[in-house]
Design a protein around this motif. Structure first.
Motif, PDB file in Angstrom:
ATOM      1  N   HIS A  19      -6.012  20.576  45.139  1.00 48.86           N
ATOM      2  CA  HIS A  19      -6.457  21.445  46.226  1.00 48.86           C
ATOM      3  C   HIS A  19      -7.100  22.725  45.690  1.00 48.86           C
ATOM      4  O   HIS A  19      -8.180  23.130  46.140  1.00 48.86           O
ATOM      5  CB  HIS A  19      -5.265  21.793  47.128  1.00 48.86           C
ATOM      6  CG  HIS A  19      -5.575  22.809  48.171  1.00 48.86           C
ATOM      7  ND1 HIS A  19      -6.343  22.533  49.285  1.00 48.86           N
ATOM      8  CD2 HIS A  19      -5.227  24.131  48.271  1.00 48.86           C
ATOM      9  CE1 HIS A  19      -6.457  23.618  50.024  1.00 48.86           C
ATOM     10  NE2 HIS A  19      -5.786  24.599  49.430  1.00 48.86           N
ATOM     11  N   VAL A  20      -6.448  23.355  44.721  1.00 48.49           N
ATOM     12  CA  VAL A  20      -6.943  24.625  44.189  1.00 48.49           C
ATOM     13  C   VAL A  20      -8.304  24.451  43.519  1.00 48.49           C
ATOM     14  O   VAL A  20      -9.198  25.284  43.678  1.00 48.49           O
ATOM     15  CB  VAL A  20      -5.924  25.211  43.187  1.00 48.49           C
ATOM     16  CG1 VAL A  20      -6.521  26.394  42.428  1.00 48.49           C
ATOM     17  CG2 VAL A  20      -4.663  25.653  43.923  1.00 48.49           C
ATOM     18  N   PHE A  21      -8.480  23.344  42.782  1.00 46.94           N
ATOM     19  CA  PHE A  21      -9.704  23.151  42.000  1.00 46.94           C
ATOM     20  C   PHE A  21     -10.675  22.179  42.662  1.00 46.94           C
ATOM     21  O   PHE A  21     -11.693  21.828  42.074  1.00 46.94           O
ATOM     22  CB  PHE A  21      -9.344  22.680  40.589  1.00 46.94           C
ATOM     23  CG  PHE A  21      -8.577  23.699  39.800  1.00 46.94           C
ATOM     24  CD1 PHE A  21      -9.220  24.725  39.132  1.00 46.94           C
ATOM     25  CD2 PHE A  21      -7.189  23.655  39.762  1.00 46.94           C
ATOM     26  CE1 PHE A  21      -8.508  25.674  38.422  1.00 46.94           C
ATOM     27  CE2 PHE A  21      -6.464  24.600  39.048  1.00 46.94           C
ATOM     28  CZ  PHE A  21      -7.125  25.624  38.377  1.00 46.94           C
ATOM     29  N   ASN A  22     -10.339  21.755  43.882  1.00 50.43           N
ATOM     30  CA  ASN A  22     -11.236  20.905  44.673  1.00 50.43           C
ATOM     31  C   ASN A  22     -11.649  19.647  43.902  1.00 50.43           C
ATOM     32  O   ASN A  22     -12.822  19.276  43.837  1.00 50.43           O
ATOM     33  CB  ASN A  22     -12.482  21.694  45.097  1.00 50.43           C
ATOM     34  CG  ASN A  22     -13.226  21.027  46.236  1.00 50.43           C
ATOM     35  OD1 ASN A  22     -12.634  20.318  47.058  1.00 50.43           O
ATOM     36  ND2 ASN A  22     -14.536  21.241  46.293  1.00 50.43           N
ATOM     37  N   ALA A  23     -10.653  18.983  43.298  1.00 45.09           N
ATOM     38  CA  ALA A  23     -10.914  17.782  42.509  1.00 45.09           C
ATOM     39  C   ALA A  23     -10.834  16.541  43.381  1.00 45.09           C
ATOM     40  O   ALA A  23     -10.178  16.523  44.423  1.00 45.09           O
ATOM     41  CB  ALA A  23      -9.908  17.689  41.366  1.00 45.09           C
ATOM     42  N   HIS A  24     -11.514  15.479  42.932  1.00 41.67           N
ATOM     43  CA  HIS A  24     -11.484  14.211  43.660  1.00 41.67           C
ATOM     44  C   HIS A  24     -10.250  13.384  43.338  1.00 41.67           C
ATOM     45  O   HIS A  24      -9.749  12.649  44.187  1.00 41.67           O
ATOM     46  CB  HIS A  24     -12.735  13.389  43.318  1.00 41.67           C
ATOM     47  CG  HIS A  24     -14.010  14.019  43.767  1.00 41.67           C
ATOM     48  ND1 HIS A  24     -15.183  13.979  43.039  1.00 41.67           N
ATOM     49  CD2 HIS A  24     -14.297  14.746  44.880  1.00 41.67           C
ATOM     50  CE1 HIS A  24     -16.128  14.625  43.685  1.00 41.67           C
ATOM     51  NE2 HIS A  24     -15.630  15.098  44.793  1.00 41.67           N
ATOM     52  N   SER A  25      -9.784  13.469  42.097  1.00 42.16           N
ATOM     53  CA  SER A  25      -8.654  12.659  41.643  1.00 42.16           C
ATOM     54  C   SER A  25      -7.827  13.465  40.650  1.00 42.16           C
ATOM     55  O   SER A  25      -8.286  14.483  40.123  1.00 42.16           O
ATOM     56  CB  SER A  25      -9.129  11.368  40.974  1.00 42.16           C
ATOM     57  OG  SER A  25      -9.945  10.606  41.840  1.00 42.16           O
ATOM     58  N   GLY A  26      -6.623  12.970  40.403  1.00 39.50           N
ATOM     59  CA  GLY A  26      -5.771  13.650  39.435  1.00 39.50           C
ATOM     60  C   GLY A  26      -4.675  12.734  38.940  1.00 39.50           C
ATOM     61  O   GLY A  26      -4.392  11.692  39.539  1.00 39.50           O
ATOM     62  N   LEU A  27      -4.087  13.132  37.830  1.00 45.82           N
ATOM     63  CA  LEU A  27      -2.979  12.357  37.290  1.00 45.82           C
ATOM     64  C   LEU A  27      -2.046  13.260  36.496  1.00 45.82           C
ATOM     65  O   LEU A  27      -2.443  14.324  36.014  1.00 45.82           O
ATOM     66  CB  LEU A  27      -3.478  11.212  36.396  1.00 45.82           C
ATOM     67  CG  LEU A  27      -4.173  11.572  35.075  1.00 45.82           C
ATOM     68  CD1 LEU A  27      -3.171  11.779  33.943  1.00 45.82           C
ATOM     69  CD2 LEU A  27      -5.153  10.465  34.689  1.00 45.82           C
ATOM     70  N   ILE A  28      -0.801  12.828  36.392  1.00 42.85           N
ATOM     71  CA  ILE A  28       0.171  13.429  35.480  1.00 42.85           C
ATOM     72  C   ILE A  28       0.747  12.296  34.640  1.00 42.85           C
ATOM     73  O   ILE A  28       1.265  11.315  35.178  1.00 42.85           O
ATOM     74  CB  ILE A  28       1.292  14.167  36.226  1.00 42.85           C
ATOM     75  CG1 ILE A  28       0.757  15.471  36.840  1.00 42.85           C
ATOM     76  CG2 ILE A  28       2.453  14.487  35.281  1.00 42.85           C
ATOM     77  CD1 ILE A  28       1.795  16.278  37.587  1.00 42.85           C
ATOM     78  N   ALA A  29       0.605  12.434  33.329  1.00 42.47           N
ATOM     79  CA  ALA A  29       1.130  11.441  32.396  1.00 42.47           C
ATOM     80  C   ALA A  29       2.184  12.093  31.519  1.00 42.47           C
ATOM     81  O   ALA A  29       2.026  13.248  31.112  1.00 42.47           O
ATOM     82  CB  ALA A  29       0.009  10.866  31.536  1.00 42.47           C
ATOM     83  N   LEU A  30       3.264  11.380  31.251  1.00 43.06           N
ATOM     84  CA  LEU A  30       4.360  11.901  30.434  1.00 43.06           C
ATOM     85  C   LEU A  30       4.639  10.965  29.274  1.00 43.06           C
ATOM     86  O   LEU A  30       4.509   9.745  29.393  1.00 43.06           O
ATOM     87  CB  LEU A  30       5.630  12.061  31.282  1.00 43.06           C
ATOM     88  CG  LEU A  30       5.551  13.021  32.475  1.00 43.06           C
ATOM     89  CD1 LEU A  30       6.877  13.015  33.225  1.00 43.06           C
ATOM     90  CD2 LEU A  30       5.190  14.425  32.040  1.00 43.06           C
ATOM     91  N   LEU A  31       5.024  11.555  28.152  1.00 48.02           N
ATOM     92  CA  LEU A  31       5.381  10.748  26.989  1.00 48.02           C
ATOM     93  C   LEU A  31       6.579   9.857  27.309  1.00 48.02           C
ATOM     94  O   LEU A  31       7.522  10.282  27.976  1.00 48.02           O
ATOM     95  CB  LEU A  31       5.707  11.645  25.798  1.00 48.02           C
ATOM     96  CG  LEU A  31       4.531  12.366  25.133  1.00 48.02           C
ATOM     97  CD1 LEU A  31       5.048  13.405  24.144  1.00 48.02           C
ATOM     98  CD2 LEU A  31       3.609  11.375  24.437  1.00 48.02           C
ATOM     99  N   ASP A  32       6.523   8.634  26.833  1.00 50.19           N
ATOM    100  CA  ASP A  32       7.637   7.707  26.992  1.00 50.19           C
ATOM    101  C   ASP A  32       8.793   8.203  26.119  1.00 50.19           C
ATOM    102  O   ASP A  32       8.627   8.349  24.903  1.00 50.19           O
ATOM    103  CB  ASP A  32       7.203   6.313  26.542  1.00 50.19           C
ATOM    104  CG  ASP A  32       8.275   5.262  26.764  1.00 50.19           C
ATOM    105  OD1 ASP A  32       9.429   5.645  27.048  1.00 50.19           O
ATOM    106  OD2 ASP A  32       7.960   4.075  26.642  1.00 50.19           O
TER     107      ASP A  32
END
Length: 246
Positions: A19-32
């Protein structure tokens, strides 16, 4: 910052970033946690939504660079970037920005935003703002993680307390009761709310002798590390119970 559950916090952080950066898509990835060479896509939206639960190598793509450098990484022309991840689901991405997420001063994953079709221009201000967002996200994540860890440790400690025969009690430096086991509630008849406000001598006000003996025993404990006395305590219903206190 008010969230105490990482599983609820992370998708909210991602939605806020989009919302803040007006992006079309996003993700959060975490180390296994079982294999630090792999990243799991934990949360995603837009073109990344279908990849939730998938794994990538921790050194691949923009995420790998952000993790290695601990800096924000920008790809202004993803279609022609030689290190892009070859996946048809990502074919429409034109621009992306990635920042590391940290926990206890080490990178544990990354947050990434992407734009589709036409390239999205970035200013130095945009990059600095996203860096600040990732830092705030890391602080919120660390707070939530530590709170959850504390809750788990408190539950284990309480289980240990409740499993000890007899009753056990812990007082602070003001002689106020701060922790006890279920046996103390059963013996005394007091509720947890009532116990939490009780001074250590409240149990012995029925007997001046017992009160003095207990006060002396506590002084010995402070000075020598151990104190014990036989005494009687008064339960909530007024009944008197003989006890041996250490």
């Amino acid at each position: 910052l008010e969230h105490n559950d990482p599983e609820q916090l992370l998708p909210k952080l991602l939605a806020q970033a989009e919302h803040v950066f007006n992006a079309h898509s996003g993700l959060i990835a975490l180390l296994d946690p079982l294999n630090q060479k792999k990243l799991c896509l934990r949360f995603g939206s837009g073109v990344h939504a279908g990849l939730i639960g998938s794994f990538v190598k921790s050194h691949e793509g923009s995420i790998g660079i952000a993790l290695k450098t601990s800096e924000v990484h920008v790809v202004e022309d993803y279609q022609h970037w030689p290190h892009r991840i070859k996946d048809r689901n990502l074919a429409e991405i034109s621009t992306l920005i990635t920042a590391p997420l940290t926990l206890e001063r080490r990178s544990i994953g990354a947050i990434q935003l992407s734009w589709l079709n036409d390239p999205h221009p970035f200013t130095d201000y945009d990059v600095a703002a996203f860096r600040q967002f990732s830092l705030l996200a890391s602080i919120a994540l660390e707070k939530a993680t530590l709170f959850q860890r504390l809750q788990n440790e408190q539950a284990v400690l309480q289980a240990v307390f409740d499993g000890i025969p007899g009753f056990i009690y812990l007082y602070d430096d003001q002689d106020l009761l701060v922790r006890w086991n279920k046996a103390l509630e059963a013996v005394s008849g007091y509720s947890p709310e009532e116990l939490s406000t009780m001074h250590c001598l409240d149990w012995f006000r029925h007997s001046r002798t017992d009160m003095e003996n207990v006060a002396e025993g506590m002084d010995r404990a402070r000075q020598e590390g151990f104190g014990a006395t036989e005494s009687s305590i008064q339960a909530r219903d007024g009944s008197i119970k003989q006890v041996y206190l250490t």
